[in-house]
Design an enzyme around this catalytic site. Structure first.
Site, short mmCIF file in Angstrom:
data_model
loop_
_atom_site.label_atom_id
_atom_site.label_comp_id
_atom_site.label_asym_id
_atom_site.label_seq_id
_atom_site.Cartn_x
_atom_site.Cartn_y
_atom_site.Cartn_z
N GLY A 55 0.77 -1.24 0.00
CA GLY A 55 0.00 0.00 0.00
C GLY A 55 0.80 1.29 0.00
CB SER A 56 4.26 2.27 -0.86
OG SER A 56 4.44 1.85 -2.18
CG ASN A 57 1.77 3.17 -5.83
OD1 ASN A 57 2.16 4.21 -6.37
ND2 ASN A 57 2.38 2.01 -6.00
CG ASN A 75 -2.93 -1.00 -13.08
OD1 ASN A 75 -2.85 -1.20 -11.86
ND2 ASN A 75 -2.21 -1.68 -13.95
CG HIS A 85 2.57 -2.18 -15.22
ND1 HIS A 85 2.26 -3.41 -14.68
CD2 HIS A 85 3.61 -2.39 -16.06
CE1 HIS A 85 3.07 -4.33 -15.18
NE2 HIS A 85 3.90 -3.74 -16.02
C1 GRF Z 1 3.69 -1.26 -7.37
O1 GRF Z 1 4.98 -1.45 -7.87
C2 GRF Z 1 2.68 -1.13 -8.48
O2 GRF Z 1 3.20 -0.52 -9.61
C3 GRF Z 1 2.36 -2.55 -8.78
O3 GRF Z 1 2.34 -3.20 -7.53
C4 GRF Z 1 3.18 -2.49 -6.63
C5 GRF Z 1 2.33 -2.14 -5.44
O4 GRF Z 1 3.07 -1.52 -4.42
N1 GRF Z 1 1.13 -2.65 -9.53
P1 GRF Z 1 2.32 -0.84 -3.20
O5 GRF Z 1 1.38 -1.89 -2.61
O6 GRF Z 1 1.58 0.35 -3.70
O7 GRF Z 1 3.40 -0.47 -2.23
#
Ligand code: GRF
Length: 202
Positions: A12-14, A107, A109
């Protein structure tokens, strides 16, 4: 208010970058809910810490993928969501889901699409030997990582990079471009053209 649903499966860092840069800072954008298919995902803790509604939807309770996605569709409809964000959501959505929310799902990626779609994109890039990789935010269509590209950031691949070091460098840019795109969409500055390419209004 521009309402977001963020779908997650893991760290969940994003999600955190959206919380920090938009949910807490932009009075017009709110994460209405976080939906997760993994009980122990750290993303759930991040959301709860900020009082964001979370839905853990256990895939084992649903007979098939369609039923599972139907449940998510219900949650999204009930929460009056404007945009769905896949932020490390490790499941492919059913065509019914994608059609229902056409051009309302984005999304992130970790490669420069259309290169290296699917799992382990950073490893794919290293194995291929590309010298530049990066990350992409795109609209979601029925394919895997195939929808119209909204924004990309290039990252140099260094000769001593490991999967971990490359992933870390790319992740920094993911945290930049995903909130940027969400903000642009909320301001109606992202235009999907008839030829399925995207124009950003300046
Ligand atoms: C990220 O690298 C994203 O691009 C990919 O999965 C990873 C998720 O990372 N789809 P986080 O859970 O957001 O830290």
């Amino acid at each position: 208010m521009f309402n977001l649903a963020v779908l997650v499966s893991g760290r969940g860092s994003n999600l955190q970058s959206i919380i920090d840069k938009l949910h807490l800072k932009d009075k017009n954008i709110e994460i209405k809910c976080v939906i997760c298919n993994k009980k122990d995902a750290f993303a759930l803790k991040r959301a709860k810490k900020h009082g964001i509604k979370v839905y853990f939807i256990d895939e084992r309770r649903y007979n098939d993928k369609k039923e599972y996605d139907k449940k998510i569709i219900k949650v999204i409809t009930n929460n009056e969501i404007d945009l769905i964000i896949l932020a490390g959501y490790m499941k492919v959505l059913t065509p019914t889901f994608v059609k229902k929310f056409k051009n309302k799902i984005v999304n992130i990626h970790p490669s420069l699409l259309p290169a290296f779609p699917g799992l382990n994109a950073q490893k794919q890039a290293l194995d291929y030997g590309v010298k530049v990789s990066g990350c992409t935010v795109h609209f979601v269509d029925e394919g895997v990582d195939t929808g119209p590209i909204i924004k990309q950031k290039a990252v140099e691949v260094k000769s001593d990079d490991t999967e971990k070091s490359l992933a870390k460098r790319i992740l920094n840019y993911e945290h930049q471009i995903l909130p940027e795109v969400i903000e642009l969409i909320s301001k109606k500055k992202v235009v999907l053209k008839k030829d399925n390419t995207v124009r950003i209004k300046e």
